[in-house]
Design an enzyme around this catalytic site. Structure first.
Site, PDB file in Angstrom:
ATOM      1  N   GLY A 136       0.817  -1.200   0.000  1.00  0.00           N
ATOM      2  CA  GLY A 136       0.000   0.000   0.000  1.00  0.00           C
ATOM      3  C   GLY A 136       0.854   1.254   0.000  1.00  0.00           C
ATOM      4  O   GLY A 136       2.052   1.225   0.281  1.00  0.00           O
ATOM      5  N   CYS A 137       0.225   2.382  -0.317  1.00  0.00           N
ATOM      6  CA  CYS A 137       0.975   3.634  -0.480  1.00  0.00           C
ATOM      7  C   CYS A 137       1.505   4.164   0.852  1.00  0.00           C
ATOM      8  O   CYS A 137       2.703   4.455   0.976  1.00  0.00           O
ATOM      9  CB  CYS A 137       0.128   4.669  -1.200  1.00  0.00           C
ATOM     10  N   PHE A 138       0.645   4.308   1.864  1.00  0.00           N
ATOM     11  CA  PHE A 138       1.124   4.713   3.183  1.00  0.00           C
ATOM     12  C   PHE A 138       2.114   3.685   3.723  1.00  0.00           C
ATOM     13  O   PHE A 138       3.135   4.036   4.328  1.00  0.00           O
ATOM     14  CB  PHE A 138      -0.043   4.833   4.170  1.00  0.00           C
ATOM     15  N   ALA A 139       1.804   2.406   3.515  1.00  0.00           N
ATOM     16  CA  ALA A 139       2.659   1.345   4.042  1.00  0.00           C
ATOM     17  C   ALA A 139       4.062   1.435   3.456  1.00  0.00           C
ATOM     18  O   ALA A 139       5.064   1.288   4.181  1.00  0.00           O
ATOM     19  CB  ALA A 139       2.043  -0.018   3.751  1.00  0.00           C
TER      20      ALA A 139
END
Length: 339
Positions: A136-139
């Site tokens: 994921g992007c935040f991850a």
């Protein structure tokens, strides 16, 4: 080497559009189909206007397995449904950009496991993988900020994260919080302390620092939230993630820079900057740029990534390159927008 035959499911959304923008000019790729049932027969540039003049390809409603790799640019929950309904030839590699196969409890498909596709953590596993679960992007952003500390067992009991993302992180379908008149000149927090990306972040950190995740009977999300205090924010800009993270640390600033520079020495897209950073440096690129500061006993870690590229489609192509033995940077020499 023959060109890699690529198929894309869900090619009309933001991540599908970014993937097409990269792959059209990738020197080792032929796009066999870009699937979008609702846009079948229309030119790609009818939906992705930035591709006007770059390609005459059209969207297709067809799907077949006469390809080398399949990208799934679909909503969360839809990748697993698609694969259940459309079994893929076992020779075809799969890169899933949804969250369906990211967590260790949910990785199995056709007798094989999806590998978590963060090259800065799992490069050797990605090289030999058949199936990739794209992070994921935040991850991606938060893990890259913390992996060097975890690699030396230096993550403390509490991690504090404030991270702001652009409106494209919410997807292409308009919503109340992505509408321009609401988002512009505005700032808000959401899913505080309970964002779903905490789960994959905590599993990756625990992979390097085995005592990171607390034991207990709570869910993975609940246990991760005991250690990572994450406040996600919606920013008044289209793309990019800026995270500000601080932890207690005995490292000097010089020692911290030495650790981060050493950890990322073999990773071409993650850079460590002694100068302060801002989002414009990474928009439209597959780069992650980290800046460190020591304030008393606190280590401040700043990180910037493009949520649609290093946080999604760019990283997916980076994974494809590794899986097929290509230069990791092939097709990803993308330039920032500057001013």
């Amino acid at each position: 080497m023959e060109k890699i035959k690529v198929g894309i499911i869900g090619s009309a959304g933001y991540t599908g559009g970014e993937l097409l923008r990269i792959l059209i000019y990738h020197p080792n790729v032929d796009i066999i189909f870009a699937n979008s049932a609702s846009n079948a027969g229309n030119k790609l540039s009818d939906v992705h206007n930035d591709l006007f003049g770059d390609t005459d390809l059209t969207f297709s409603s067809d799907f077949h397995s006469d390809i080398d790799v399949l990208f799934l640019c679909v909503g969360h929950g839809d990748a697993r449904k698609f694969l259940d309904a459309n079994p893929i030839d076992s020779a075809v590699k799969i890169i899933d950009l949804s969250q369906d196969y990211r967590l260790k409890a949910n990785t199995e498909y056709q007798g094989k496991n999806f590998v978590y596709g963060l090259p800065e953590l799992n490069k050797s596993e990605i090289v030999s993988a058949q199936y990739i679960a794209n992070p994921g992007c935040f991850a991606t952003n938060i893990q890259l900020a913390l992996l060097p500390l975890a690699s030396k067992g230096l993550l403390p009991n509490q991690i504090h994260v404030n991270a702001t993302t652009g409106s494209t992180g919410a997807g292409q379908k308009p919503s109340a919080t992505s509408h321009f008149s609401w988002r512009n000149n505005n700032l808000s927090a959401y899913k505080s302390f309970e964002h779903q990306h905490l789960q994959e972040i905590s599993e990756s950190l625990n992979q390097l620092q085995s005592d990171f995740l607390p034991a207990g009977t709570g869910s993975l999300l609940e246990r991760a939230a005991q250690k990572i205090n994450f406040i996600p924010q919606r920013g008044a800009f289209p793309r990019g993630i800026f995270s500000a993270i601080y932890v207690d640390s005995d490292l000097t600033e010089e020692e911290a820079y030495e650790l981060y520079e050493s950890y990322y020495a073999g990773h071409p897209f993650t850079h460590v900057s002694k100068a302060n950073i801002d989002i414009k440096q990474i928009v439209n690129t597959n780069k992650s740029i980290i800046h460190l500061e020591k304030h008393g006993d606190k280590l401040l870690i700043l990180n910037i990534t493009d949520n649609l590229l290093k946080g999604a489609s760019g990283q997916a192509v980076q994974n494809m390159n590794l899986m097929f033995g290509l230069d990791e940077k092939a097709g990803l020499n993308l330039k920032s927008v500057g001013f």
